[in-house]
Scaffold this active site. Structure first.
Site, PDB file in Angstrom:
ATOM      1  N   ASP A  94      22.190 -24.049 -47.552  1.00 34.75           N
ATOM      2  CA  ASP A  94      22.830 -24.839 -48.592  1.00 34.75           C
ATOM      3  C   ASP A  94      24.136 -24.154 -48.977  1.00 34.75           C
ATOM      4  O   ASP A  94      24.262 -22.935 -48.839  1.00 34.75           O
ATOM      5  CB  ASP A  94      21.886 -24.920 -49.800  1.00 34.75           C
ATOM      6  CG  ASP A  94      22.435 -25.812 -50.890  1.00 34.75           C
ATOM      7  OD1 ASP A  94      22.948 -26.886 -50.564  1.00 34.75           O
ATOM      8  OD2 ASP A  94      22.335 -25.429 -52.070  1.00 34.75           O
ATOM      9  N   ASP A 113      -7.318   4.259 -31.801  1.00 37.78           N
ATOM     10  CA  ASP A 113      -6.712   2.940 -31.951  1.00 37.78           C
ATOM     11  C   ASP A 113      -6.200   2.679 -33.363  1.00 37.78           C
ATOM     12  O   ASP A 113      -5.356   1.815 -33.554  1.00 37.78           O
ATOM     13  CB  ASP A 113      -7.729   1.840 -31.607  1.00 37.78           C
ATOM     14  CG  ASP A 113      -8.072   1.803 -30.125  1.00 37.78           C
ATOM     15  OD1 ASP A 113      -7.547   2.655 -29.401  1.00 37.78           O
ATOM     16  OD2 ASP A 113      -8.851   0.941 -29.725  1.00 37.78           O
TER      17      ASP A 113
END
Length: 855
Positions: free
Chosen positions: A324, A697
């Site tokens: 805009d 992990d």
């Protein structure tokens, strides 16, 4: 119905009303017919259904199956861990869905106002929700317009419609009918719209629409449009499907091979299921969520507030930014940019030189005196945007108004387009007049009309709002000042060009957008000339092939033609909320990821529909903020570029998570599968696999989220929307590194067994430490770790060091040896572990040498 084309008498007849308003009984009947003047809420799903829907994601379904399988084989620790991850992610999505409904609630709050209504000839204050078509409502400065109304009386009425249309100035309103058939919202000058605000003057109108039938209601309907999936959601869904097929195929092959060897079918089934559970990277969803949350926290530091976590990554995939103009690229504040006086044009930077000239004294005096602004106690100037801009210039250059008292005035009129004030000064009377140049200039004496008209046209073509100024001396104040008699024979003072200027840093941000392969597009409800001027100044319009479209042109263009042109159009002017939404959808249909910025109610539907909606935090309406994924706390367009960089960085790091976790899991599976095939005993115990999955992990993978951006990250184009996580050689990397890691472990296992070493402890350590070597090497896709520096990501270095310390403790601490079934390694065995676990690191670094040469 075209209410703007109907005269007042027809209006009263159609709506069954009059200047005295409706009768109470008629208003009650219409309330039953039309309902409350409120915005209806969308039908909501029940909370159990909303919660269940969160589990429809492919990865979540795979993890739930894995949890059931783990429970079946008695691995309750793994079952509980998986369920905790799945339910945490589901709950986050569940609460997020509640937040998306706040946009409509914010719209509803705009209806909770009081209105001054005439009913049966009496003035009443009523809740705006009780208004019905036909009600006569009175408006004055400061009022919120409570419904859509056809104006029947206006006295210097100006209404601020910026939140609804994007217009940067309050608009003059009239009461007479307009002859044109189809008009944009901002051109319907005899209609006041619900949700806008009266900036100046007063007026009276007849309600023509309430609730969801209003312009604001239409926007509320558009907000119910579904929001598209984020790039990460799409890619992770694709990844989950491929992963599930690979795991299924792997388990079937393992089961068939075992059955052909004549092994026990029940044990074979349990082992196959165990392999499936081991193959699933259950830590991945949690690691991604944590990484996105950490990135969102970082982004607050440079004034970008993330409302929806996936938006962090979506920013990195954006190919178009539809922005805009008003309040986003510009300040949403009028400013004097040009002044023409005594035959010379002066820019804003040259006004000090102009002020020093004697002939300019009266011009600057007129800026300060010919307006109706008021100063608040804190020094803030309140009033019309244009008049505030003139007063600011006057104050900046020290204009004194104390000795110039106003003694009369001819107020501004939208038809004559002039305003005149009379002042007493040094025993004289002087009048200052400002207004539209085409009206004012012919009323001045001794002026070169053709030259001045050319200057006016030049300024107008460049997108400026142009005002003319003139003055006249009087022997005494005229009795009963009138426009025809007293706004004539004036002395011309100058022309002023005003504009809502670009924000500081916007031009540089647009340039960075383009260098990053992102196309900026301006979408505004403002005038075409103004939009083009701003677009050129900030660098959106640079190429002769760049197109400019108006809302009217868009109405006349069919969908197929528009689709073929949409990538060439860089500026849209005078567009409606529906057209903003259409633009976003067309770009998405072309395969683009679209970011939409805005601050008004009119922006909310497209903010919600865009892949990422970006609202202004300071000037943004509550509606826009609730519809957006991200809020700019400083209203600075350039902040978006910083956010895009962060989005690209976090997506790069997510890909590194996937590479790391998938390589880790695949190497574990191959070690477990291939060992027995080549005649080796099973390499690892269940406790070893659990340890690797939980420790190796977890923390190391999360520490990858702190990895800095790759070099030249903002000079490469966005990732192709269709690219999946296995693209650009990542799938091949996962395969060959997994094979290499498994091969190193199995070769080391065979060597250790043949030489009578503590082979299982050696294998356990080689696999764990090889994964750490791989983690360090993939910190960058192309840059060597020796260039990056081992300590450039201190959290990752600390995570690796922690794993090394824990691994050392498990190997040598007696009480941990009993738990993990490990044995102490001598010096030669430790050297073997060190050498073997370095192989993967070395080969990945060699791979990067070839990648640097290739790219």
């Amino acid at each position: 119905m075209n209410w703007h084309k109907i005269n007042i008498q027809q209006l009263f007849k159609l709506l069954g009303t009059s200047k005295d308003g409706l009768k109470g009984s008629v208003a009650e009947d219409r309330m039953l017919q039309f309902g409350a003047n409120d915005l209806a809420e969308a039908k909501k799903n029940s909370w159990p259904l909303m919660l269940v829907s969160q589990f429809a994601d492919t990865m979540n379904l795979i993890l739930l199956v894995a949890a059931v399988v783990s429970a079946t084989i008695g691995d309750m620790a793994n079952t509980l861990a998986i369920l905790a991850i799945v339910f945490t992610n589901a709950l986050m999505g569940f609460f997020q869905e509640f937040r998306t409904e706040k946009a409509l609630k914010a719209l509803k709050l705009m209806s909770k106002t009081q209105a001054r209504v005439i009913r049966e000839g009496k003035n009443l204050w009523l809740p705006a929700t009780s208004l019905v078509p036909g009600d006569v409502v009175m408006l004055e400065a400061g009022n919120a317009v409570p419904a859509d109304m056809r104006l029947i009386e206006t006295i210097h009425l100006k209404i601020d419609e910026s939140a609804l249309t994007g217009e940067s100035e309050a608009l003059d309103k009239v009461s007479h009918l307009l002859e044109v058939d189809e008009l944009a919202v901002s051109d319907k000058k005899n209609i006041a719209f619900k949700g806008t605000f009266v900036a100046y003057g007063r007026g009276t109108g007849v309600v023509i629409a309430t609730g969801m039938q209003t312009e604001l209601g239409r926007i509320a309907m558009l907000l119910r449009d579904d929001q598209p999936l984020t790039p990460l959601q799409i890619r992770m869904a694709h990844f989950g499907k491929i992963l599930s097929l690979l795991i299924l195929l792997l388990c079937i092959l393992f089961f068939v091979a075992g059955w052909l060897r004549g092994e026990d079918l029940f044990q074979l089934l349990l082992v196959s299921i165990s392999l499936a559970v081991a193959a699933i990277p259950e830590a991945l969803p949690a690691v991604i969520t944590i990484a996105l949350a950490l990135a969102a926290k970082r982004m607050v530091r440079f004034n970008a507030l993330i409302r929806k976590l996936p938006a962090v990554e979506t920013l990195g995939a954006v190919t178009y930014i539809c922005t805009d103009k008003t309040g986003t690229l510009t300040l949403n504040k009028m400013r004097v940019e040009k002044v023409f006086a005594a035959g010379e044009m002066y820019s804003r930077e040259m006004l000090a030189d102009l002020r020093a000239q004697e002939f300019s004294k009266l011009l600057f005096q007129s800026f300060a005196l010919n307006n109706d602004v008021a100063e608040a106690g804190n020094g803030v100037i309140k009033g019309d945007n244009t008049e505030i801009a003139l007063m600011e210039v006057a104050k900046e250059y020290g204009v004194n108004i104390l000795n110039w008292p106003r003694i009369a005035e001819l107020a501004f009129d939208s038809e004559r387009k002039l305003m005149t004030t009379f002042h007493k000064h040094n025993n004289q009377v002087i009048s200052f007049t400002k207004g539209a140049p085409e009206i004012l200039l012919p009323l001045c004496e001794n002026v070169d009309l053709s030259t001045l008209e050319k200057k006016v046209n030049d300024l107008g073509t460049a997108g400026y709002r142009v005002l003319g100024f003139a003055c006249r001396y009087w022997d005494k104040l005229p009795e009963h000042p009138q426009s025809k008699s007293h706004e004539c024979h004036m002395r011309f003072l100058g022309l002023v060009g005003l504009m809502d200027p670009p924000r500081e840093g916007v031009a540089q941000a647009i340039a960075e957008c383009k260098s990053a392969g992102i196309t900026p597009v301006m979408i505004t409800g403002d005038h075409l000339l103004t939009a083009k001027s701003i677009a050129r100044r900030i660098g959106i319009l640079t190429d002769e092939n760049d197109m400019v479209f108006t809302g009217h042109q868009l109405e006349l263009t069919d969908e197929e033609s528009f689709l073929s042109l949409v990538e060439r159009i860089k500026v849209y002017a005078r567009v409606s909320p529906e057209q903003k939404l259409q633009i976003v959808k067309m770009l998405q249909k072309k395969g683009h990821y679209v970011a939409m910025t805005g601050d008004g109610v009119n922006d909310a539907p497209s903010l919600k529909r865009a892949n990422i909606g970006v609202s202004m935090g300071i000037t943004g309406t509550d509606v826009a903020k609730e519809a957006a994924d991200m809020i700019l706390l400083d209203d600075n367009f350039s902040t978006i570029i910083k956010a895009v960089k962060e989005g690209r960085r976090i997506y790069d790091n997510i890909l590194k998570f996937i590479k790391y976790l998938m390589t880790t899991n695949s190497s574990e599976i191959m070690v477990l599968l291939m060992g027995p095939v080549i005649g080796l005993p099973i390499a690892l115990l269940p406790i070893h696999i659990l340890w690797i999955n939980l420790v190796s992990d977890g923390l190391p993978a999360i520490s990858l989220s702190y990895e800095k951006a790759e070099k030249n990250i903002m000079e490469r184009p966005p990732r192709p929307p269709q690219e999946n996580v296995f693209g650009m050689g990542r799938g091949l990397h996962m395969v060959w590194v997994g094979v290499l890691m498994a091969g190193v472990v199995l070769i080391t296992q065979a060597w250790a067994i043949n030489n009578g070493l503590h082979w299982q402890t050696i294998v356990f350590n080689v696999l764990s430490l090889s994964q750490m070597g791989h983690l360090i090497a993939i910190r960058s896709e192309r840059q060597s770790i020796f260039t990056l520096g081992f300590l450039s990501n201190r959290r990752l270095a600390a995570a690796v060091l922690l794993v090394l310390i824990l691994q050392f403790a498990i190997t040598y601490a007696p009480f941990l040896q009993r738990i993990f079934k490990t044995e102490s390694l001598d010096r030669n065995e430790l050297l073997l572990v060190t050498a073997a676990s370095s192989v993967v690191f070395i080969f990945v670094e060699i791979e990067k040498v070839f990648l640097r040469k290739k790219y």
